[in-house]
Design a protein around this motif. Sequence first.
Motif, PDB file in Angstrom:
ATOM      1  N   LYS A 283       0.831  -1.192   0.000  1.00 50.43           N
ATOM      2  CA  LYS A 283       0.000   0.000   0.000  1.00 50.43           C
ATOM      3  C   LYS A 283       0.869   1.246   0.000  1.00 50.43           C
ATOM      4  CE  LYS A 283      -4.229  -1.744   2.109  1.00 50.43           C
ATOM      5  NZ  LYS A 283      -5.223  -1.524   3.194  1.00 50.43           N
ATOM      6  N   ARG A 284       0.420   2.292  -0.673  1.00 55.28           N
ATOM      7  CA  ARG A 284       1.197   3.521  -0.774  1.00 55.28           C
ATOM      8  C   ARG A 284       1.037   4.361   0.498  1.00 55.28           C
ATOM      9  NH1 ARG A 284       3.621   6.906  -4.361  1.00 55.28           N
ATOM     10  NH2 ARG A 284       3.281   9.152  -4.103  1.00 55.28           N
ATOM     11  N   ARG A 285       2.140   4.620   1.159  1.00 54.72           N
ATOM     12  CA  ARG A 285       2.180   5.509   2.326  1.00 54.72           C
ATOM     13  C   ARG A 285       1.163   5.130   3.388  1.00 54.72           C
ATOM     14  NH1 ARG A 285       3.692  11.691   0.430  1.00 54.72           N
ATOM     15  NH2 ARG A 285       5.446  11.148  -0.890  1.00 54.72           N
ATOM     16  N   VAL A 286       1.006   3.856   3.674  1.00 53.88           N
ATOM     17  CA  VAL A 286       0.112   3.428   4.746  1.00 53.88           C
ATOM     18  C   VAL A 286       0.789   3.729   6.083  1.00 53.88           C
ATOM     19  CG1 VAL A 286       0.996   1.051   4.785  1.00 53.88           C
ATOM     20  CG2 VAL A 286      -1.291   1.540   5.625  1.00 53.88           C
ATOM     21  N   ASN A 287      -0.003   4.191   7.057  1.00 53.04           N
ATOM     22  CA  ASN A 287       0.549   4.546   8.358  1.00 53.04           C
ATOM     23  C   ASN A 287       0.044   3.679   9.501  1.00 53.04           C
ATOM     24  OD1 ASN A 287       2.120   6.804   7.424  1.00 53.04           O
ATOM     25  ND2 ASN A 287       0.189   7.919   7.183  1.00 53.04           N
ATOM     26  N   ASP A 288      -1.101   3.006   9.322  1.00 53.22           N
ATOM     27  CA  ASP A 288      -1.641   2.121  10.350  1.00 53.22           C
ATOM     28  C   ASP A 288      -1.577   0.674   9.867  1.00 53.22           C
ATOM     29  OD1 ASP A 288      -2.175   4.361  11.782  1.00 53.22           O
ATOM     30  OD2 ASP A 288      -4.345   4.044  11.943  1.00 53.22           O
TER      31      ASP A 288
END
Length: 342
Positions: A283-288
Motif C-alpha cells: 500500500k502507498r504511504r500506509v501509516n496504520d
Amino acid sequence: MRMTDAWKRQIDRLHEGLVRRADPTEWVIEADAVDASRKYPHVALRGPVFGIATQDAADGAAWRLLTPVTQGTPQDARDTLHSMLWFRAKDDTDDRAVRRALLAAVAVLEREPADELEILGVRHRVVRGDEFARSGDDGLEPPRPTDPEPARVSWEERPYGDDRSADVGFALDPDRETGFMAGAMRLALRGFAYTGARFPADVRRESERAVRRHPDVVLLPVGFAVAERNGTGWRPRGALRATPHDARLGLYHAMTEVWPLVHEFDEPERKRYARAAETLRKKRRVNDVRVGDRLFRVCRVERFVRCGPDGPEPPRPSDLDAHEPMRMHPRMDEDGTVHHDD
C-alpha cells in the motif's frame, strides 16, 4: 496559556513575512499545518532526549548539533561522544598532539559525567531537548501529506540509523526564520514547564527554572517513529527516523525479521506478521497496520531545545542516568597504537 502582546507582534511578523514571500509551496505546508492543529490539538509529551552540540570559533558563535538529539539519558549522549572521539583519535589523524588532546577528553569521559568539554578549541556540550507528538480523537498524529519522503523508496535495504538524521549540522539558532505555524508553536513553548503531580517536585522546579534561564526555543527537524496502541495510550516501538518511509521500513523489518526471532513466534504467528508486513509494503504511504488486536502507527514526532545567553540547555540535575561513566575502548597511546591487553 495566555498570549502576550509580544507574542502577537511576533506572529504578525511571521505572517507578514509569509505573505511577502508568496511561495505556493510554503502556503501548502502552512495549510497542512493548520489542518493538523485542528485535527490533533493536544500535545503528548514523551520526555527528555539528549545529544551533543558544538561551538567552533571558526564558525562564529553558532552552536550546531554533532549528533542527533535522540538519546534517552545524558550518559547515553556522553557515551556517543566518548566513542566518536576515540575513533577520531584512532582513524582520523596522524598528528600526535591532536591525538593526545582527543585521548585526554576520552579519559575525562571515562571517569566523569562531563556535560561540557573544550576539545581542540571547540566547545562540546550535552544538550537537552523535549520530545512530543500531537494527538486527537483518533490518537497520535501520523505523517502529513507535505512531509518529505525519500526520492528512492526501497524495501530491500536495511533500516537506516542516525546517518540520515537531519539533526547533524543543524544550527541551534533561536532567531532562524520559520513558518507561521511553527513560529506560533515555538512561541507557545517558550513558557512551557512540567506541571502536575505525576512529575516530582524537583523536576517541576527545574523545569520552571529552565523557562527563565533558557527562554528561547529551537524546533528540531521533525522525525517519525512507530508507536503501538496500548489501551487508551501509545508506547514507542522503534527508533526515531528521518522520513515516514524510514519508519515504515523499520516496522517492516521488525515484523519480518526481528520480532519473530526475539519473541520466538510460532509458525502461524510468523505468517500473520508477514502478511501485515506485505500489506505495509504494497500500500502507498500506509501509516496504520493491524496484527490481530494490535495496532501499530507511524507517527510524527517533534522535539525542541531550550537556549539561553550561553547557548543550548544542558542536562538538568533531575535528569536520570541508567549507568555511570566507564571505560568503553582499549587504551590507545599518542602514536595511535591500540593496547588490547591492558
